[in-house]
Design an enzyme around this catalytic site. Structure first.
Site: not given
Length: 979
Positions: A410, A810
């Site tokens: 990510c 994330h």
């Protein structure tokens, strides 16, 4: 030979082997006549005396003999014999020791492998069936280790054959499926078959799973048996990718609505999978499969309730271990349990002991739980799967394409989406003529082209990831997106600069072969130079788009000499003021240099300047009232030494007051951090400046000035600080207000060598109006040639980090939607005041909503969260940290507002690249058609349709991150488990 094969003890057998090898080397002709076809055939079929032909010692002796006569012509005859005998041996289902010894011989002498497609294929299929009959002969650790090594030897030979003869792979896999799908209960295939999974290319998952799930000849009973046995493979200690194939098959069955198989397998195997969590060696794969099975089984709590009685004991075991790996798995298991309890509420007597056991573990937010459940359910989309539109596989309503997370990538996806949405940069990349070159910029062009034109909902950037990943980045580990962005831009810059150097040398070296690959690559990237603006022909594309310049001026307080240096940048790292706990650690001024250079400590305090009266706001923020008198900090161009000494304790005292800000004070703004970055710094104490003129360490003043503004201004908020007290890197979770537009002070019209004064006055702030700056410049005696120009910028993208450390969490990104907007960025409304800080909104009485008052503003921003793309609003970006404290803006992209307009729309692609996209789009349409046909057949025969209980059908299906414009969701672990 008798001594080697029938020696009474290992010592005599070893002596016999040494004598035999010596004789074979020095009397080769005699040994060749002795070691002939008849001897070898007799050994393989009848053994030697009392020694059975199935004893591994026979193969040891044959391998020794082959090694001794390798240079003799008769060895070819023996190779032909062994090709036949090897196939015969495998068909007799040899035990693991003999089969492993045979595979070792065939690996050392591949000439002995069966030749011809038919024999080679038969050998592979029979070897698969032989592995299916393997059984361990003992239960002690040494025996098990030997057994595992023997199985690994056999599977390694199969891998070599598959690699040398790819045509044998698919039939071998068909044989493997035939073995594990057999419904005959009299024979149970060995778990050792799991050793083959790691040698099956992952690229075949989609094709094989689709073939299996749509094949009408595969009965439900056979598929159930095969899936159950694949789940049993999770017990194999060295199995790799087993969980990937199991989850892929589960998803494939859900896609064709074979819910009966999924329900039966889940109820049969959920307890076995849970029990594998007790064993650290197989725990990662078991947890991944368990998470998928539970999160997708949403029509009934039956599966979850089967494992509920065992959860508490497992949690206590993890806590007793105290190992980092056990703690990590406990966090993941806890989040999974919270999702299940949320979905299947109403059983307090079952859940209270579990909640008590995990009460000290982090609990996911309700938003995150909904997103996780929504993305995992295979029953909640049953009705939509029956429709011809096949909505789950369409692009999102935004029309944009997501990027598939390849396993903790990510950090790359968020940066690439931000670069892709930098319109001018994307158009430059797409316009390059790079067909056939093996350059990183060519891979970036291909990625941008697919993101622009593909019909898929998400694109897998595997090729670009492998080419662009820094060598020190561990695969499948979370990394710092800012570090990756810097590395990527530098790679692209250096690649183009190198090619331009080669291109320049091409004219003077006409005799060099012009057909070389390097020359071709040079020709293809020459369009970069052609697209440069006038006066910047030598700049690379990265310099044109993201490059700016800083001027650092250091003035010695002793001799008044000035040292100046210009420095190029592609991003500015903006430091925070230190937390209270770090106030008294080390010198304050030394830390400023460290914060800007290494991003380790931040030890300067940000000021809160007003637009027209900065000193007043500094006073309101708790600064010393003596600073109100209309003079700036260090107001004299040549301060006296006593003034310098007196100013330092005031500044330190002010910092301490600033660090004790009241709770209801408005948050920091990017404007504050920019002002803090540009304000002068006193070099003293341990951080004194070495003056070349004085030839000694002296107190000095350092000033940073921006002298060249980039087209895209990248700002990195230095959120990861080193805590010397705890010796760890911590994340600064302070909320930072993001202005929609700002004006950057750029020093214009000055020669890099002609200015020796301090230049930009101390109290000229980023947010000052042009008129106010002119007044301050005139008051400080600054000449007209060194005036400061305010360069307007508009916010283009925001990369958000969700988590507490740079090694975890994330990343996702918010970007401005460029659909229907001009090439130079969106048109700002005239009512919006540039560089409006939160304080000014309060003072002027303006409502924050005045920045966006158009009815289409809710679609002006996009949220890119890996493969999921949704509409959002700027208000959602502004309140992200207030809603989700761990989700903080990290990297900002501001676009310069230019008066010039370039051509609308993306440029046409090169033919080869466009052909590849068209071909992939056709393939995608064929996949859609096949899926629709399969669903129609399944719908006609489906006996039931399941719907989830207690789940809000109106919630979006979600991805690993925030929903719509609602925020980040605090993603950390559960989404990764599902992936």
């Amino acid at each position: 030979t008798r001594l080697v094969l029938q020696g009474p003890d290992p010592f005599q057998r070893q002596v016999g082997r040494q004598v035999l090898e010596a004789y074979g080397r020095y009397h080769r002709a005699e040994f060749e006549a002795f070691f002939n076809r008849g001897l070898v055939l007799g050994l393989l079929q009848r053994g030697y005396g009392e020694l059975s032909n199935r004893d591994p010692a026979i193969l040891d002796y044959i391998q020794t003999g082959l090694r001794l006569i390798m240079s003799c012509p008769s060895v070819l005859e023996l190779f032909e014999l062994l090709q036949v005998e090897a196939l015969r041996l495998v068909c007799e289902r040899p035990a693991p020791p003999l089969c492993a010894r045979l595979c070792q011989l065939l690996g050392d002498f591949p000439q002995c492998l069966p030749r011809g497609r038919k024999l080679s294929l038969a050998f592979c299929q029979q070897l698969v069936r032989s592995i299916a009959h393997f059984q361990s002969q003992g239960s002690r650790e040494a025996e098990l280790r030997l057994y595992v090594s023997q199985v690994t030897q056999v599977s390694g030979l199969l891998r070599s054959v598959w690699k040398a003869e790819p045509d044998t792979l698919l039939p071998s896999l068909q044989e493997l499926f035939a073995v594990i799908s057999a419904t005959d209960t009299s024979f149970e295939p060995s778990v050792a078959l799991a050793s083959l999974v790691q040698h099956i290319p992952l690229q075949m998952i989609t094709v094989l799973i689709r073939s299996l799930t749509t094949d009408p000849n595969v009965k439900d009973a056979s598929m159930t048996q095969a899936l159950c046995r694949m789940i049993d493979w999770l017990s194999w200690p060295l199995a790799q990718h087993v969980e990937t194939w199991v989850i892929a098959l589960l998803k494939g069955l859900a896609a064709v609505q074979k819910f009966t198989i999924l329900i039966d397998v889940t109820l049969l195997k959920i307890e076995l999978v849970f029990n594998r969590l007790w064993f650290p060696l197989v725990r990662p794969g078991a947890l991944a499969v368990l998470s998928h099975m539970l999160l997708s089984f949403q029509h009934s709590p039956e599966a979850f309730h089967l494992i509920v009685p065992h959860v508490v004991s497992l949690v206590h075991s993890f806590k007793r271990d105290g190992l980092p790996s056990s703690t990590t798995f406990l966090i993941q298991l806890t989040e999974l349990i919270h999702c299940m309890i949320y979905h299947y509420s109403g059983f307090p007597e079952l859940y209270e002991p579990i909640l008590e056991a995990v009460k000290d573990m982090p609990k996911p937010t309700e938003e995150k739980i909904k997103v996780t459940l929504g993305q995992s359910a295979w029953t909640s989309q049953s009705s939509s799967l029956l429709s011809s539109s096949f909505r789950p596989f369409e692009k999102s309503e935004t029309g944009k394409t997501g990027l598939i997370n390849l396993g903790n990538t990510c950090y790359m996806n968020s940066v690439l989406q931000a670069l892709f949405m930098a319109t001018d940069f994307r158009r430059h990349i797409l316009s390059l003529n790079l067909n056939g070159s093996d350059l990183l910029v060519e891979k970036l062009q291909r990625l941008f082209a697919f993101l622009t034109y593909t019909q898929r909902e998400a694109y897998a950037p595997k090729t670009f990831f492998e080419a662009s990943r820094p060598s020190w980045f561990s695969a499948r580990s979370q990394q710092d997106c800012s570090e990756y962005l810097k590395f990527l831009l530098n790679r692209l810059h250096e690649e183009e600069r190198t090619l331009k150097t080669l291109s320049a040398g091409k004219d003077s070296e006409s005799k060099i072969n012009e057909g070389s690959k390097t020359q071709e690559a040079v020709n293809r990237v020459q369009v970069l130079a052609e697209s440069s603006d006038e006066g910047s022909e030598e700049k690379t594309l990265i310099e044109m788009m993201f490059g700016g310049k800083l001027k650092m001026t250091i003035r010695c307080f002793n001799c008044k000499s000035v040292s100046q240096r210009e420095e190029a940048f592609t991003d500015l790292s903006l430091a925070f003021c230190p937390p209270t706990s770090l106030e008294n650690v080390g010198p304050k001024r030394k830390g400023r240099s460290e914060a800007k250079g290494n991003k380790l400590m931040q030890t300067k305090t940000s000021t809160r300047p007003a637009r027209e009266a900065p000193l007043k706001l500094e006073e309101n923020d708790g600064c010393d009232p003596k600073l109100k008198e209309g003079t700036t900090k260090h107001s004299s161009a040549e301060p006296k030494s006593e003034n310098t000494k007196n100013s330092e304790p005031k500044k330190v005292q002010d910092k301490k007051k600033m660090s004790q800000r009241v709770v209801d004070e408005p948050p920091l703004s990017v404007i504050d951090l920019l002002n803090y970055f540009l304000e002068p710094e006193i070099l003293s104490g341990d951080n004194k400046y070495y003056c070349g003129k004085c030839a000694f360490l002296q107190d000095a003043e350092k000033t940073m000035q921006i002298i060249e503004a980039p087209e895209y201004l990248i700002l990195t908020l230095v959120r990861f600080a080193y805590d010397p007290k705890c010796h760890v890197r911590r994340k600064i979770l302070d909320n930072v207000s993001l202005p929609l537009d700002l004006k950057l002070p750029v020093k214009a019209g000055a020669s890099s060598q002609g200015v020796v004064s301090g230049g930009w006055p101390v109290d000229v702030e980023v947010s000052d109006s042009g008129e106010n700056i002119v007044k301050k410049l005139k008051a400080s005696g600054t000449s007209e040639m060194t005036c400061t120009k305010l360069e307007p910028y508009v916010l283009n993208s925001v990369v958000v980090h969700s988590g507490l450390t740079s090694e975890s969490g994330h990343y996702y990104s918010y970007t401005r939607n460029d659909t229907g907007l001009g090439p130079s960025g969106p048109c700002l409304q005239s009512t919006a005041v540039p560089l409006v800080s939160p304080q000014d909104n309060v003072l002027t009485g303006e409502s924050p909503t005045t920045v966006e008052n158009d009815t289409d503003m809710s679609r002006e921003w996009l949220l890119f969260n890996d493969s999921r793309v949704t509409f959002t609003s700027f208000q959602s970006i502004q309140k992200i940290t207030n809603t989700f404290p761990k989700d903080t803006a990290y990297v900002l992209f501001y676009k310069k507002q230019s008066s010039t307009n370039s051509a609308n729309g993306d440029p046409p692609l090169q033919k080869d690249l466009m052909d590849a996209i068209v071909k992939d789009n056709k393939l995608y349409l064929q996949e859609q058609e096949l899926s629709a046909r399969t669903q129609a057949l399944q719908a006609a025969s489906a006996s039931c349709c399941f719907r989830p209980n207690g789940f809000d059908d109106n919630d979006p299906p979600g991805s690993c991150g925030p929903a719509g414009g609602g925020g980040g969701g605090g993603f950390s672990t559960v989404g990764r488990l599902v992936f």
